[in-house]
Design a protein around this motif. Structure first.
Motif, PDB file in Angstrom:
ATOM      1  N   UNK A  39       0.802  -1.221   0.000  1.00 27.83           N
ATOM      2  CA  UNK A  39       0.000   0.000   0.000  1.00 27.83           C
ATOM      3  C   UNK A  39       0.837   1.274   0.000  1.00 27.83           C
ATOM      4  N   UNK A  40       2.094   1.161   0.442  1.00 27.08           N
ATOM      5  CA  UNK A  40       2.977   2.329   0.484  1.00 27.08           C
ATOM      6  C   UNK A  40       4.424   1.857   0.500  1.00 27.08           C
ATOM      7  N   UNK A  41       5.294   2.675  -0.057  1.00 25.85           N
ATOM      8  CA  UNK A  41       6.732   2.422  -0.026  1.00 25.85           C
ATOM      9  C   UNK A  41       7.350   3.448   0.900  1.00 25.85           C
ATOM     10  N   UNK A  42       8.261   3.006   1.728  1.00 27.39           N
ATOM     11  CA  UNK A  42       8.907   3.940   2.639  1.00 27.39           C
ATOM     12  C   UNK A  42      10.410   3.934   2.438  1.00 27.39           C
ATOM     13  N   UNK A  43      11.013   5.062   2.726  1.00 27.35           N
ATOM     14  CA  UNK A  43      12.466   5.161   2.852  1.00 27.35           C
ATOM     15  C   UNK A  43      12.682   5.293   4.354  1.00 27.35           C
ATOM     16  N   UNK A  44      13.200   4.241   4.963  1.00 23.44           N
ATOM     17  CA  UNK A  44      13.354   4.281   6.403  1.00 23.44           C
ATOM     18  C   UNK A  44      14.479   3.368   6.856  1.00 23.44           C
ATOM     19  N   UNK A  45      14.886   3.622   8.074  1.00 22.77           N
ATOM     20  CA  UNK A  45      15.871   2.775   8.729  1.00 22.77           C
ATOM     21  C   UNK A  45      15.448   2.647  10.183  1.00 22.77           C
ATOM     22  N   UNK A  46      16.317   2.120  11.013  1.00 24.73           N
ATOM     23  CA  UNK A  46      15.936   1.922  12.410  1.00 24.73           C
ATOM     24  C   UNK A  46      15.737   3.232  13.171  1.00 24.73           C
ATOM     25  N   UNK A  47      16.222   4.332  12.625  1.00 26.91           N
ATOM     26  CA  UNK A  47      16.082   5.636  13.289  1.00 26.91           C
ATOM     27  C   UNK A  47      14.790   6.357  12.921  1.00 26.91           C
ATOM     28  N   UNK A  53       5.906   6.966  -0.170  1.00 29.65           N
ATOM     29  CA  UNK A  53       5.249   7.051  -1.478  1.00 29.65           C
ATOM     30  C   UNK A  53       4.039   6.121  -1.435  1.00 29.65           C
ATOM     31  N   UNK A  54       2.848   6.685  -1.505  1.00 27.39           N
ATOM     32  CA  UNK A  54       1.621   5.885  -1.484  1.00 27.39           C
ATOM     33  C   UNK A  54       1.420   5.204  -2.831  1.00 27.39           C
ATOM     34  N   UNK A  55       1.013   3.957  -2.792  1.00 30.03           N
ATOM     35  CA  UNK A  55       0.694   3.205  -4.006  1.00 30.03           C
ATOM     36  C   UNK A  55      -0.726   3.586  -4.420  1.00 30.03           C
ATOM     37  N   UNK A  56      -0.970   3.859  -5.709  1.00 36.02           N
ATOM     38  CA  UNK A  56      -2.320   4.224  -6.144  1.00 36.02           C
ATOM     39  C   UNK A  56      -3.342   3.137  -5.761  1.00 36.02           C
ATOM     40  N   UNK A  57      -4.519   3.547  -5.294  1.00 32.04           N
ATOM     41  CA  UNK A  57      -5.537   2.588  -4.853  1.00 32.04           C
ATOM     42  C   UNK A  57      -5.870   1.527  -5.897  1.00 32.04           C
ATOM     43  N   UNK A  58      -5.920   1.925  -7.156  1.00 31.40           N
ATOM     44  CA  UNK A  58      -6.245   0.970  -8.213  1.00 31.40           C
ATOM     45  C   UNK A  58      -5.203  -0.139  -8.288  1.00 31.40           C
ATOM     46  N   UNK A  59      -3.941   0.201  -8.018  1.00 31.55           N
ATOM     47  CA  UNK A  59      -2.878  -0.796  -8.074  1.00 31.55           C
ATOM     48  C   UNK A  59      -2.916  -1.714  -6.849  1.00 31.55           C
ATOM     49  N   UNK A  79      -2.601  -3.792   7.451  1.00 32.19           N
ATOM     50  CA  UNK A  79      -1.883  -2.890   8.344  1.00 32.19           C
ATOM     51  C   UNK A  79      -2.061  -1.433   7.981  1.00 32.19           C
ATOM     52  N   UNK A  80      -1.570  -1.035   6.843  1.00 35.07           N
ATOM     53  CA  UNK A  80      -1.463   0.383   6.537  1.00 35.07           C
ATOM     54  C   UNK A  80      -2.115   0.707   5.209  1.00 35.07           C
ATOM     55  N   UNK A  81      -3.143   1.527   5.244  1.00 35.26           N
ATOM     56  CA  UNK A  81      -3.873   1.927   4.039  1.00 35.26           C
ATOM     57  C   UNK A  81      -3.676   3.421   3.803  1.00 35.26           C
ATOM     58  N   UNK A  82      -2.464   3.876   3.674  1.00 36.38           N
ATOM     59  CA  UNK A  82      -2.175   5.294   3.472  1.00 36.38           C
ATOM     60  C   UNK A  82      -2.815   5.774   2.170  1.00 36.38           C
TER      61      UNK A  82
END
Length: 93
Positions: A39-47, A53-59, A79-82
């Motif tokens: 549902x979403x892509x994140x750029x993250x680490x342990x900090x 970046x939200x994935x388009x609902x249609x996808x 879990x997450x429906x951003x």
């Protein structure tokens, strides 16, 4: 006996500690075959999280339809429906 199949519908955690990645690890540890819809892509680490970046609902719906069209899903974890409003048509009754 067949392997149980579960679908996780969640965001992707690039550090692997949460979201789709954590769910799939948990499924595997429990002997469950894991499928996913992101549902979403994140750029993250342990900090922390630095970008989302939200994935388009249609996808998201297309991913869910593809999985249900091929696998005998016995359980769904959501879990997450951003910015995604799941419709009743997205999930089987």
């Amino acid at each position: 006996m067949t392997t149980p199949v579960a679908l996780t519908i969640a965001g992707s955690d690039s550090s692997g500690g949460a979201g789709i990645q954590a769910d799939l690890k948990t499924f595997a540890a429990l002997g469950v075959y894991g499928a996913s819809a992101i549902t979403a892509l994140t750029a993250q680490n342990t900090a922390g999280v630095t970008a989302v970046h939200a994935v388009p609902p249609e996808f998201v719906t297309a991913q869910i339809d593809a999985v249900f069209g091929d696998l005998a899903i016995g359980a769904v974890r959501s879990e997450w429906w951003r910015n995604v409003q799941p419709s009743r048509q997205s999930l089987p009754h």
